[in-house]
Design an enzyme around this catalytic site. Structure first.
Site, PDB file in Angstrom:
ATOM      1  N   CYS A  77       0.869  -1.181   0.000  1.00  0.00           N
ATOM      2  CA  CYS A  77       0.000   0.000   0.000  1.00  0.00           C
ATOM      3  C   CYS A  77       0.905   1.230   0.000  1.00  0.00           C
ATOM      4  O   CYS A  77       1.521   1.539   1.025  1.00  0.00           O
ATOM      5  CB  CYS A  77      -0.882  -0.028   1.244  1.00  0.00           C
ATOM      6  N   CYS A 228      -4.468   5.814  -5.381  1.00  0.00           N
ATOM      7  CA  CYS A 228      -3.849   4.537  -4.998  1.00  0.00           C
ATOM      8  C   CYS A 228      -2.352   4.671  -5.276  1.00  0.00           C
ATOM      9  O   CYS A 228      -1.942   4.828  -6.428  1.00  0.00           O
ATOM     10  CB  CYS A 228      -4.457   3.400  -5.804  1.00  0.00           C
TER      11      CYS A 228
HETATM   12  N1  LIG Z   1      -6.343  -2.220  -2.856  1.00  0.00           N
HETATM   13  C1  LIG Z   1      -4.938  -2.580  -2.948  1.00  0.00           C
HETATM   14  C2  LIG Z   1      -4.237  -2.339  -1.628  1.00  0.00           C
HETATM   15  C3  LIG Z   1      -4.198  -0.907  -1.242  1.00  0.00           C
HETATM   16  C4  LIG Z   1      -3.406  -0.130  -2.237  1.00  0.00           C
HETATM   17  C5  LIG Z   1      -3.250   1.294  -1.709  1.00  0.00           C
HETATM   18  N2  LIG Z   1      -4.444   2.066  -1.835  1.00  0.00           N
HETATM   19  C6  LIG Z   1      -2.058   2.014  -2.287  1.00  0.00           C
HETATM   20  O1  LIG Z   1      -1.971   3.217  -2.002  1.00  0.00           O
HETATM   21  O2  LIG Z   1      -1.208   1.396  -2.954  1.00  0.00           O
HETATM   22  C7  LIG Z   1      -4.796  -4.051  -3.257  1.00  0.00           C
HETATM   23  O3  LIG Z   1      -5.657  -4.824  -2.834  1.00  0.00           O
HETATM   24  O4  LIG Z   1      -3.781  -4.402  -3.902  1.00  0.00           O
END
Ligand SMILES: N[C@@H](CCC[C@H](N)C(=O)O)C(=O)O
Length: 327
Positions: A77, A228
């Site tokens: 993350c 993300c």
């Molecule tokens: N939803 C992603 C995990 C979280 C990613 C995050 N928001 C980031 O900033 O990279 C997954 O399930 O791979």
């Protein structure tokens, strides 16, 4: 039971940070998943895109685990790692640390403010792999580099990459970005399907100008988020591979939650990406929860970081003004 939390965000991707270092009674993984489902719900007293658990590490300065709002655990993350970097640097009194994550120990450090007064951190995004088996993506080929996946779209060109969580990235124009194509496709590959058995984060990327891109991501285990971090990092890499942006150069990545900067490093055949951006605190609080029913969580002793909120709003205003010039 009472749980101390920090509500925080990286580029508007918001999380609940829970310190389990030296915890007398750490949560079980089942409890971590249940807690994520309960308190990340936007109908709960808190709400968030996930929970960041900060734990002791036998070989690094600390460990980060990330649970999505649907209770699934992710390997990485990027936005969350900046929040954990801030928390651990302040707790340990250091400016540079190594944080253990599911698949790698990653460097983090406090760095120059991305906007005056906003705590800013550089975090390492790696390992990077284009091997489909590392996502996984079940296709009869080794990689997907700026090419069609007919099962998903007759027109779009995709790149698949693990950083190390899985990402599917398409460079699109404003019209496609404004359509429902991304939502429809993202839902398809994040419910049981033969291509992505573990799901995938889906990003649509618009090229703005040299070394400036816009990224919107439908996150596995969450849905659309403001940003993300791993997706913005992976999209920066794709923009260098296929769209003429430069490795070893700061790429400004804009998103619905603000902006970050990424620097792609390709050394001796290995790719690493620096993700640079805010680690903002919204508030601290204690959650009063029934261990038998986390959904009954009540927020106590809430203390807001009002000045940080106001500063971050000024950065968002700057981003909005910049993006408006491309409408
Ligand atoms: N939803 C992603 C995990 C979280 C990613 C995050 N928001 C980031 O900033 O990279 C997954 O399930 O791979």
């Amino acid at each position: 039971m009472k749980i101390d939390i920090i509500k925080c965000h990286g580029s508007g991707n918001d999380f609940i940070l829970i310190d389990e270092m030296n915890a007398m009674l750490p949560f079980t993984d089942e409890e971590r998943a249940s807690l994520a489902i309960a308190i990340c719900s936007r109908d709960s007293a808190v709400g968030g895109d996930g929970i960041l658990f900060v734990q002791d590490s036998p070989h690094a300065d600390a460990k980060m685990r990330i649970f999505n709002s649907d209770g699934s655990e992710a390997s990485m993350c990027g936005n969350g790692l900046r929040c954990v970097a801030r928390y651990a640097c302040e707790k340990l009194g250091r400016h540079k640390l190594v944080i253990e994550t599911m698949k790698a120990d990653l460097e983090v450090e406090k760095t120059e403010d991305i906007f005056e007064g906003i705590p800013t951190f550089r975090v390492e995004i790696s390992p990077v792999s284009f091997q489909l088996s590392d996502l996984p993506l079940h296709l009869d080929q080794d990689a997907v580099f700026n090419e069609k996946i007919p099962q998903l779209s007759e027109d779009l060109l995709f790149t698949a990459v693990a950083v190390p969580n899985p990402h599917l990235i398409a460079i699109v124009d404003e019209a496609v970005l404004a359509s429902d194509v991304q939502e429809t496709l993202s839902i398809k590959v994040n419910k049981p399907n033969t291509l992505f058995p573990d799901g995938v984060n889906v990003s649509f990327v618009r090229l703005l100008e040299k070394n400036h891109i816009f990224v919107r991501t439908f996150e596995r285990g969450v849905g659309f988020t403001n940003a993300c971090g791993t997706a913005m990092s992976a999209s920066s890499l794709v923009s260098c591979l296929h769209e003429g942006n430069e490795p070893e150069t700061e790429i400004s990545v804009y998103n619905n939650g603000g902006k970050v900067k990424c620097v792609v490093h390709q050394i001796d055949g290995e790719t690493k990406i620096d993700l640079i951006g805010n680690g903002t605190y919204e508030y601290t609080a204690s959650l009063q929860v029934d261990p038998e029913d986390f959904s009954s969580a009540a927020v106590l002793d809430k203390e807001e970081f009002q000045e940080e909120k106001e500063l971050y709003a000024m950065l968002q205003d700057e981003v909005t003004a910049y993006l408006t010039s491309f409408k």
